[in-house]
Design a protein around this motif. Structure first.
Motif, mmCIF file in Angstrom:
data_model
loop_
_atom_site.group_PDB
_atom_site.id
_atom_site.type_symbol
_atom_site.label_atom_id
_atom_site.label_comp_id
_atom_site.label_asym_id
_atom_site.label_seq_id
_atom_site.Cartn_x
_atom_site.Cartn_y
_atom_site.Cartn_z
ATOM 1 N N ALA A 153 -5.550 -11.010 -7.622
ATOM 2 C CA ALA A 153 -7.182 -11.616 -8.259
ATOM 3 C C ALA A 153 -7.800 -9.727 -8.422
ATOM 4 N N PRO A 154 -9.187 -10.415 -9.157
ATOM 5 C CA PRO A 154 -10.233 -9.540 -8.998
ATOM 6 C C PRO A 154 -10.792 -8.791 -7.887
ATOM 7 N N GLY A 155 -10.657 -8.109 -8.253
ATOM 8 C CA GLY A 155 -11.317 -6.606 -6.918
ATOM 9 C C GLY A 155 -10.639 -6.953 -6.229
ATOM 10 N N ALA A 156 -9.299 -7.621 -5.776
ATOM 11 C CA ALA A 156 -8.446 -7.170 -4.421
ATOM 12 C C ALA A 156 -7.597 -5.590 -4.389
ATOM 13 N N VAL A 157 -7.951 -5.378 -3.142
ATOM 14 C CA VAL A 157 -7.403 -3.494 -3.146
ATOM 15 C C VAL A 157 -5.814 -3.771 -2.346
ATOM 16 N N PHE A 158 -4.813 -3.178 -2.446
ATOM 17 C CA PHE A 158 -3.742 -3.475 -1.632
ATOM 18 C C PHE A 158 -3.711 -1.625 -1.539
ATOM 19 N N LEU A 159 -3.272 -1.764 -0.391
ATOM 20 C CA LEU A 159 -2.960 -0.441 -0.042
ATOM 21 C C LEU A 159 -1.878 -0.359 1.121
ATOM 22 N N GLY A 160 -1.775 0.940 1.131
ATOM 23 C CA GLY A 160 -0.133 1.055 2.253
ATOM 24 C C GLY A 160 0.160 3.013 2.737
ATOM 25 N N LYS A 161 0.459 2.766 3.027
ATOM 26 C CA LYS A 161 1.436 3.982 3.808
ATOM 27 C C LYS A 161 2.634 3.835 4.485
#
Length: 185
Positions: A153-161
């Motif tokens: 999806a445009p604008g979706a941001v996926f983060l992790g740590k």
């Protein structure tokens, strides 16, 4: 209820964190508010499906934050894949923002996931939530591959740590930690 604790906000008020089922009336109220926030920012609610059972210990946790008995925020985690959890439904009521509550919630969720033996955490946010993205960056989150309904999806941001191995109840090998850190960096 597996988690209960108190902390102090920047303004000196005490916040009480408690684990509740996803279907708890206070949880439902807060989830409705976060969905309204998504609708205001993105034009509709979060389309990711959730099963309330995914947020029950030991496979998940839903935390409610209350300040002076008033529901102030929430956050949850559920298993994403073995050893990795996904943070969902992070929300702080506007009256309680900029007081450190979101950071307290996120830290409590990470600690709960680590105690349950998980070694990493992922989440999905969006580019219309700059304050959330700043929180996650300050907390050490970095880009990860997209997943789920918003993977492309445009604008979706996926983060992790990676979660600190010293906090994990079921410590794996050094290879497990390195594997978790390799995709979370």
């Amino acid at each position: 209820m597996s988690t209960s604790g108190e902390a102090v906000l920047r303004d000196g008020r005490v916040v009480r964190l408690r684990a509740v089922p996803y279907e708890d009336p206070v949880a439902r109220e807060l989830v409705a508010l976060v969905q309204a926030e998504y609708t205001a920012r993105y034009g509709g609610p979060d389309a990711a499906e959730v099963d309330p059972g995914e947020f029950l210990p030991p496979v998940g946790e839903f935390l409610v934050a209350q300040v002076d008995g008033v529901p102030a925020g929430c956050g949850a985690w559920r298993v994403h894949r073995p050893g990795v959890v996904e943070v969902k439904r992070m929300y702080v009521d506007p009256a309680f923002r900029r007081l450190g509550l979101a950071r307290l919630l996120l830290s409590a969720l990470e600690a709960g996931a680590a105690r349950a033996g998980h070694r990493a955490v992922v989440l999905n946010s969006g580019d219309r939530q700059p304050e959330a993205l700043a929180l996650y960056e300050r907390a050490g989150y970095g880009p990860v591959p997209g997943y789920g309904v918003y993977a492309d999806a445009p604008g979706a941001v996926f983060l992790g740590k990676a979660l600190p191995p010293s906090h994990c109840r079921n410590r794996g090998s050094l290879d497990d930690v390195e594997e978790a850190q390799s995709w979370a960096s």
